[in-house]
Design a protein around this motif. Structure first.
Motif, PDB file in Angstrom:
ATOM      1  N   GLY A 112       0.850  -1.185   0.000  1.00 52.56           N
ATOM      2  CA  GLY A 112       0.000   0.000   0.000  1.00 52.56           C
ATOM      3  C   GLY A 112       0.880   1.228   0.000  1.00 52.56           C
TER       4      GLY A 112
ATOM      5  N   ARG B  48       5.821   4.686   1.977  1.00 56.65           N
ATOM      6  CA  ARG B  48       5.986   5.744   0.979  1.00 56.65           C
ATOM      7  C   ARG B  48       6.368   7.045   1.673  1.00 56.65           C
TER       8      ARG B  48
ATOM      9  N   GLU C 187      -2.812   7.004  -9.371  1.00 50.82           N
ATOM     10  CA  GLU C 187      -3.676   7.062  -8.209  1.00 50.82           C
ATOM     11  C   GLU C 187      -4.471   5.759  -8.078  1.00 50.82           C
TER      12      GLU C 187
ATOM     13  N   THR D 226      -2.400   2.955  -6.621  1.00 48.78           N
ATOM     14  CA  THR D 226      -2.205   3.134  -5.186  1.00 48.78           C
ATOM     15  C   THR D 226      -3.458   2.710  -4.415  1.00 48.78           C
ATOM     16  N   GLN D 227      -4.614   3.179  -4.911  1.00 47.37           N
ATOM     17  CA  GLN D 227      -5.878   2.827  -4.267  1.00 47.37           C
ATOM     18  C   GLN D 227      -6.082   1.311  -4.271  1.00 47.37           C
TER      19      GLN D 227
ATOM     20  N   GLU E 115      -3.818  -1.092  -4.365  1.00 46.76           N
ATOM     21  CA  GLU E 115      -2.933  -1.765  -3.403  1.00 46.76           C
ATOM     22  C   GLU E 115      -3.532  -1.705  -2.007  1.00 46.76           C
ATOM     23  N   GLN E 116      -4.059  -0.517  -1.672  1.00 44.74           N
ATOM     24  CA  GLN E 116      -4.658  -0.364  -0.348  1.00 44.74           C
ATOM     25  C   GLN E 116      -5.922  -1.208  -0.233  1.00 44.74           C
TER      26      GLN E 116
END
Lengths: 292, 437
Positions: A235, A239, B412, B415-416, B418-419
């Motif tokens: 996530g 970072r 973006e 990233t979203q 992965e979360q």
């Protein structure tokens, strides 16, 4: 002999340094500040967008999380690296048997490139095929996949990478401490610990400051190890702000916004080293060896 | 603080910052490579690939020998540096003449910046050229009815790979539907293996899952609306429904517990499948070549199986639809000073017999008509014809989102995602975040 104005080198001697500094340091910084007020995806020319990037930065929760994480990294890497680097450095400055052999082992990470170090540790810590899985007490620990543990894993790897460099600073500094101080202390009956804390440590003060500033500034500029080791993940768990800037700029191609983050990093780095140098009296550069 | 003191402190601090910055900067340097233009040798830029670059090189050499319209020269780059370098070079005097791209939204950015030559005329003049390619693939470089690129490498749809012996010992049939896939996941979990291998350190592997589910649930129109940046496109109910289905799959333990630290480039997920620690692996068609290189005994034993993504009952998408890399394309820059040579190369070399058979020999499946028999005769004929048939029969071939969406939106989204896989983002949260971009 009195030094007159004519004896000093001409101001032109400074020209190469000034030109180099101007072209490779001042100019890029000015450009980054300019870019931070533009919107640019790499095509054509940057279009002025006012303070848009800056208001976005203020509202960007991920950037603030990254900033907080950067500060956490800064503190943790300092706490881990400083004592270890100092102890090995002071030890390596001595004349013990096997010192040269062992020192060359300690300095080994200094010879490896960042990419090699990151790939090495990624392989060692791999949850399926890594060496750690063969160890009974580490079996099943997911060093790179657990979003909380991964922070400490990265601190460990970065410390492993940079401790040798700081050790080198401490070794050089410890060698500068006059032997006669230790001889006098021994006559006065001071033991080894007492000698370390009352002679070595105070005389290493400026080295501690140099090393600290390099670590703090390093935390706001380095991201290559993390990029290769975790890519900022899982996530966004690792970072840090420099990596956030890199991803925004070179994956998202939002050069304007990435420049705003860069300016923030620039201010942060300059501010921190300014604070450390002025708070500790580093700039005075007084001799620490009065009477010697 | 006096002004002098301030100046001195600032200078010292500045010097230290710079020292740090220089140390950090030493690590990175751009790739070396020639710029083109000025009517000299035309520059062809492509992505590095150990197997395919020699074929591309040979094709250009053949062209140079037989052509009097000018000479071309190949320069290759790694993935990330390529995208950065191309972006900066386009529109500058160092722009290449022909450049490699992924088509779709990736190409659209360059077209919108006015940097790409319209090739529709070239295809109209050479109808046999247009007919030589599979239409669904040629469409990958079409924008608003105009063509901006010609396919130059094999097709790379995403395929559901499986380990035959793992499935057999768990008593699992190859799933044809979503419900069968869920049942297979439960059976494999019960048998003590990770149901699905996932290289979760790289978000693009996770992307394949949401893309296929969304395609089956919502169909190609949802993708089109999102790519075109239509208002509320992310808020389409199909997006939320797909995310909830994916959430269910993750929460069932379909991907195991370690996926967040499994890599693809280092062979992690592929090895897990080959060693029999996982049942399935959703991956691009290149996975076959990787398995053949890294675990030849696994492939030769006939344990590596492949199939298309399961159908989802009641969904709007056709089960023949594919997602993945449609193909790679050569496009011509509008600033090129070697247009004549470049056009001649495009119209003759990419469909030449030598080039196509070289690609087939290297294990690629080129998007050209009438090569099925040729593919069937190759060493891995079963697999090659499967890929060829799947793409030829596909109702729609959706380009991967990381290439199809504009770079900032794609970054973006990854990233979203992965979360989302880690469970720190909810389906609704994902939708809200993406519609805010």
């Amino acid at each position: 002999m009195a030094v007159t104005r004519q004896d000093r080198p001409s101001g032109w001697y400074l020209a190469p340094a000034v030109a180099f500094f101007g072209a490779f340091a001042v100019l890029p910084m000015v450009l980054v500040v300019y870019l931070s007020f533009t919107s640019w995806n790499g095509f054509g020319f940057p279009a002025l967008s006012g303070a848009e990037n800056w208001t976005r930065l203020i509202e960007d929760g991920r950037a603030w999380d990254s900033l907080w994480l950067t500060l956490l990294f800064m503190v943790l890497t300092w706490v881990v690296q400083t004592p270890i680097a100092m102890l090995i450095g002071v030890w390596a400055a001595g004349h013990q048997r096997n010192r040269a052999v062992l020192s060359s082992f300690f300095f080994l990470p200094l010879l490896l490139s960042t990419a090699a170090i990151a790939l090495l540790w990624a392989a060692v810590l791999d949850p399926n095929f890594g060496a750690t899985q063969a160890l009974p007490f580490l079996d099943g620990v997911n060093f790179l996949g657990n979003t909380e543990l991964v922070v400490y894993t990265v601190v460990w790897v970065i410390s492993w990478q940079y401790i040798p460099f700081h050790t080198l600073l401490y070794q050089a500094a410890a060698r500068q401490v006059p032997q006669s101080l230790y001889e006098a202390a021994t006559l006065d009956g001071a033991g080894r610990y007492r000698q370390f804390f009352t002679i070595t440590l105070p005389l290493l003060k400026y080295t501690v400051i140099t090393s600290t500033v390099l670590m703090l500034v390093g935390s706001v500029t380095t991201f290559d190890t993390i990029l290769i080791l975790t890519g900022g993940g899982p996530g966004t768990a690792t970072r840090i702000l420099p990596l956030h800037m890199y991803i925004t700029g070179f994956s998202g191609f939002e050069f304007g916004y990435a420049s705003a983050i860069a300016v923030l990093l620039l201010l942060l780095g300059a501010g921190l080293s300014l604070a450390v140098t002025s708070a500790t009296g580093f700039r005075k550069m007084q001799s620490q060896q009065e009477g010697m | 603080m006096s002004l002098r003191r301030l100046t001195r402190v600032t200078t010292q601090a500045g010097a230290l910052v710079l020292a740090g910055a220089l140390v950090a900067a030493c690590g990175s340097s751009g790739p070396a490579g020639g710029g083109g233009g000025e009517g000299g040798t035309g520059q062809v830029w492509a992505l590095e690939d150990a197997a395919l670059n020699p074929i591309e090189e040979a094709s250009i050499e053949r062209f140079n020998e037989g052509s009097d319209s000018g000479e071309l020269e190949l320069a290759t780059f790694g993935n990330d540096p390529y995208k950065q370098r191309l972006r900066v070079a386009l529109g500058s005097p160092n722009a290449p003449d022909l450049f490699f791209n992924w088509g779709g939204g990736n190409l659209k950015e360059y077209v919108d910046a006015g940097q790409v030559e319209d090739l529709t005329g070239l295809l109209d003049e050479n109808p046999e050229l247009r007919d030589a390619f599979l239409p669904s693939v040629l469409a990958g470089a079409e924008l608003d009815g105009a063509n901006y690129g010609l396919p130059m490498r094999g097709m790379q749809p995403v395929v559901l790979f499986y380990n035959q012996s793992v499935l057999e010992s768990a008593g699992v049939e190859v799933p044809q539907t979503w419900d069968e896939l869920l049942a297979a996941v439960d059976a494999l979990s019960a048998a003590g293996v990770t149901p699905i291998a996932l290289a979760g350190t790289q978000a693009w592997t996770e992307l394949m899952w949401i893309e296929y589910i969304l395609d089956r649930v919502g169909g190609p129109e949802v993708f089109q609306a999102i790519r075109d940046g239509e208002e509320g496109a992310w808020e389409d109910p199909a997006v939320l429904e797909s995310l909830e289905m994916l959430r269910e799959l993750i929460d069932r333990g379909a991907f195991g517990n370690d996926f967040a630290s499994v890599g693809y480039d280092v062979g992690g997920a592929s090895t897990i499948l080959a060693q029999g620690d996982a049942g399935f692996h959703l991956m691009g068609s290149w996975e076959y070549t990787n398995q053949l290189n890294d675990s030849p005994e696994f492939v030769e034993a006939g344990d590596l199986g492949w199939t298309t993504f399961p159908a989802i009952e009641g969904g709007a998408g056709d089960p023949s639809n594919l997602v993945g890399n449609v193909s790679n394309f050569y496009s011509l820059t509008s600033s090129s000073e070697n247009k004549e040579a470049a056009r001649e190369y495009l119209s003759t070399a990419l469909t030449s017999e030598e080039y196509i058979s070289d690609l087939i020999e290297a294990g690629d499946v080129p998007p050209v008509q009438g090569i099925r028999d040729q593919l069937a005769e190759t060493e891995n004929g079963d697999y090659a014809t499967f890929i060829y048939d799947a793409t030829a029969d596909a109702d729609n071939f959706q380009l991967s989102w990381d290439q199809d969406l504009p770079a900032d939106e794609a970054t973006e989204m990854l990233t979203q995602l992965e979360q989302f896989f880690l469970g720190t983002q909810t389906p609704q949260g994902f939708v809200d975040a993406m519609s805010g971009v």
